[in-house]
Design a protein around this motif. Structure first.
Motif, PDB file in Angstrom:
ATOM      1  N   GLY A 161      40.708  -1.565 -34.710  1.00  0.00           N
ATOM      2  CA  GLY A 161      40.836  -1.759 -35.930  1.00  0.00           C
ATOM      3  C   GLY A 161      38.947  -2.400 -36.351  1.00  0.00           C
ATOM      4  N   LYS A 162      37.614  -2.239 -35.520  1.00  0.00           N
ATOM      5  CA  LYS A 162      36.537  -3.152 -36.022  1.00  0.00           C
ATOM      6  C   LYS A 162      35.862  -2.517 -34.532  1.00  0.00           C
ATOM      7  N   LEU A 163      34.386  -2.393 -35.341  1.00  0.00           N
ATOM      8  CA  LEU A 163      33.031  -1.232 -34.688  1.00  0.00           C
ATOM      9  C   LEU A 163      32.584  -2.283 -33.931  1.00  0.00           C
ATOM     10  N   GLU A 164      32.102  -2.263 -31.808  1.00  0.00           N
ATOM     11  CA  GLU A 164      31.466  -2.993 -31.870  1.00  0.00           C
ATOM     12  C   GLU A 164      29.507  -2.716 -32.106  1.00  0.00           C
ATOM     13  N   LEU A 165      28.765  -2.601 -30.955  1.00  0.00           N
ATOM     14  CA  LEU A 165      27.482  -2.490 -31.534  1.00  0.00           C
ATOM     15  C   LEU A 165      27.583  -0.876 -30.171  1.00  0.00           C
ATOM     16  N   THR A 166      27.910  -1.330 -29.687  1.00  0.00           N
ATOM     17  CA  THR A 166      28.152   0.633 -28.670  1.00  0.00           C
ATOM     18  C   THR A 166      28.464   1.307 -29.138  1.00  0.00           C
ATOM     19  N   GLU A 167      29.909   0.988 -29.827  1.00  0.00           N
ATOM     20  CA  GLU A 167      30.773   2.095 -30.813  1.00  0.00           C
ATOM     21  C   GLU A 167      29.037   2.181 -31.933  1.00  0.00           C
ATOM     22  N   MET A 168      28.803   1.582 -33.094  1.00  0.00           N
ATOM     23  CA  MET A 168      28.713   1.661 -33.654  1.00  0.00           C
ATOM     24  C   MET A 168      27.204   2.338 -33.724  1.00  0.00           C
ATOM     25  N   ALA A 169      26.767   1.995 -32.454  1.00  0.00           N
ATOM     26  CA  ALA A 169      25.158   3.009 -32.726  1.00  0.00           C
ATOM     27  C   ALA A 169      25.661   4.614 -31.982  1.00  0.00           C
ATOM     28  N   ARG A 170      26.785   4.400 -31.635  1.00  0.00           N
ATOM     29  CA  ARG A 170      26.647   6.416 -32.022  1.00  0.00           C
ATOM     30  C   ARG A 170      26.367   6.763 -33.291  1.00  0.00           C
ATOM     31  N   LEU A 171      25.840   6.485 -34.401  1.00  0.00           N
ATOM     32  CA  LEU A 171      24.951   7.534 -35.354  1.00  0.00           C
ATOM     33  C   LEU A 171      23.810   7.131 -35.148  1.00  0.00           C
ATOM     34  N   LEU A 172      23.448   6.892 -33.833  1.00  0.00           N
ATOM     35  CA  LEU A 172      22.096   7.700 -33.364  1.00  0.00           C
ATOM     36  C   LEU A 172      22.469   9.015 -32.512  1.00  0.00           C
ATOM     37  N   PRO A 173      20.705   9.192 -32.619  1.00  0.00           N
ATOM     38  CA  PRO A 173      20.556  10.527 -31.384  1.00  0.00           C
ATOM     39  C   PRO A 173      21.094   9.926 -30.385  1.00  0.00           C
ATOM     40  N   VAL A 174      21.939  10.533 -29.169  1.00  0.00           N
ATOM     41  CA  VAL A 174      22.032  11.129 -28.091  1.00  0.00           C
ATOM     42  C   VAL A 174      20.927  10.083 -27.308  1.00  0.00           C
ATOM     43  N   ASP A 175      19.384  10.896 -27.702  1.00  0.00           N
ATOM     44  CA  ASP A 175      17.918  10.110 -26.860  1.00  0.00           C
ATOM     45  C   ASP A 175      17.560   9.564 -27.445  1.00  0.00           C
ATOM     46  N   GLU A 176      18.318   8.339 -28.132  1.00  0.00           N
ATOM     47  CA  GLU A 176      17.759   7.335 -28.472  1.00  0.00           C
ATOM     48  C   GLU A 176      18.294   6.006 -28.629  1.00  0.00           C
ATOM     49  N   ASN A 177      19.718   6.969 -28.495  1.00  0.00           N
ATOM     50  CA  ASN A 177      20.599   5.645 -28.481  1.00  0.00           C
ATOM     51  C   ASN A 177      20.224   5.018 -27.471  1.00  0.00           C
ATOM     52  N   PHE A 178      19.783   3.828 -26.300  1.00  0.00           N
ATOM     53  CA  PHE A 178      19.104   3.373 -25.769  1.00  0.00           C
ATOM     54  C   PHE A 178      20.157   2.304 -24.476  1.00  0.00           C
ATOM     55  N   LEU A 179      21.800   2.040 -25.755  1.00  0.00           N
ATOM     56  CA  LEU A 179      22.389   1.745 -25.552  1.00  0.00           C
ATOM     57  C   LEU A 179      22.923   2.407 -24.256  1.00  0.00           C
ATOM     58  N   ILE A 180      23.574   3.949 -24.777  1.00  0.00           N
ATOM     59  CA  ILE A 180      24.548   3.970 -23.187  1.00  0.00           C
ATOM     60  C   ILE A 180      23.598   3.900 -21.432  1.00  0.00           C
TER      61      ILE A 180
END
Length: 262
Positions: A161-180
């Motif tokens: 029921g809540k979003l962690e940083l890595t979950e919320m980061a899916r709002l970034l394009p894949v190539d911009e999401n360094f958390l992956i």
């Protein structure tokens, strides 16, 4: 209606878009790749043809780019660029505030206002409302609540029921999401705390930019197949965006390097 049938719809609702995403991201890892992606491309083209719908130039570019790329990865943002989703919902994936991981980190700090390490439903609702207002879009509260609920369902991997940083980061394009990339180097809490204490060399309770530089170099050396030391400056800049005036406290660094133990 099935996900394949939704692909023939001229304008998808937020819930229909979610159903398509959930269907094709079958392993739930946050992006379509390999067989998932190839299946989507094939069924997408077939569905558009059956529905008498031509591919738009954007759709053709997408198909050409990924149909021959076995290493390609498509996230929610990339999918939203080609599917005809209702305008207000689409704005969340074309957000001009989220141009990079660094921008995202700064926004995270704003909306994780209690520094809990996650964004709950009310904080997410505020985030979405602000995005719409910045785009001069007004929607009623019931629709905003629907969008909040859909976004939680799309991003909340562990259903808490809540979003962690890595979950919320899916709002970034894949190539911009360094958390992956950092998903592959996360530590258990015991290892993380030991590393933090080691690299907090002056013992002041936070890591500064120089200490982070040493920590990241160590991580790159130990994880050469995942992290590229040539990208060290980018990693450091993105992580320091979470800091409080150049002070990166344990809870903030844990968002990047400590694996969830839920």
């Amino acid at each position: 209606m099935s996900a394949e049938t939704f692909l023939q719809v001229k304008e998808l609702s937020a819930s229909q878009f979610f159903e398509i995403w959930r269907h094709y991201d079958s392993d739930g890892n946050g992006y379509m790749d390999g067989e998932e992606l190839q299946t989507f491309i094939q069924e997408f083209q077939e569905a558009r043809k059956k529905g008498g719908l031509d591919l738009t130039p954007e759709m053709k570019t997408f198909v050409d780019q990924f149909s021959k790329n076995s290493e390609g990865k498509v996230g929610i943002v990339e999918l939203a660029q080609i599917l005809p989703t209702e305008e207000n919902f689409l704005l969340f994936f074309r957000c001009q505030q989220l141009k990079s991981s660094e921008d995202f980190m700064q926004i995270w700090r704003k909306y994780d206002s209690d520094h809990s390490g996650f964004i709950d439903a009310e904080e997410l609702k505020s985030f979405l409302k602000d995005l719409l207002q910045k785009a001069n879009k007004q929607i009623d509260d019931s629709k905003l609540s629907e969008y909040t609920d859909i976004m939680l369902k799309m991003f909340d991997e562990n259903n808490d029921g809540k979003l962690e940083l890595t979950e919320m980061a899916r709002l970034l394009p894949v190539d911009e999401n360094f958390l992956i990339k950092f998903q592959g180097v996360k530590m258990c809490s015991k290892e993380f705390n030991k590393a933090f204490d080691t690299f907090d060399s002056d013992g002041n309770g936070y890591i500064d930019e120089n200490e982070l530089d040493i920590l990241l170099k160590d991580l790159c050396e130990k994880n050469k197949t995942v992290l590229d030391i040539n990208n060290l400056a980018t990693y450091k800049k993105n992580i320091m965006a979470l800091s409080d005036g150049g002070k990166l406290y344990r809870t903030e660094l844990a968002l990047i390097l400590c694996a969830s133990e839920n």
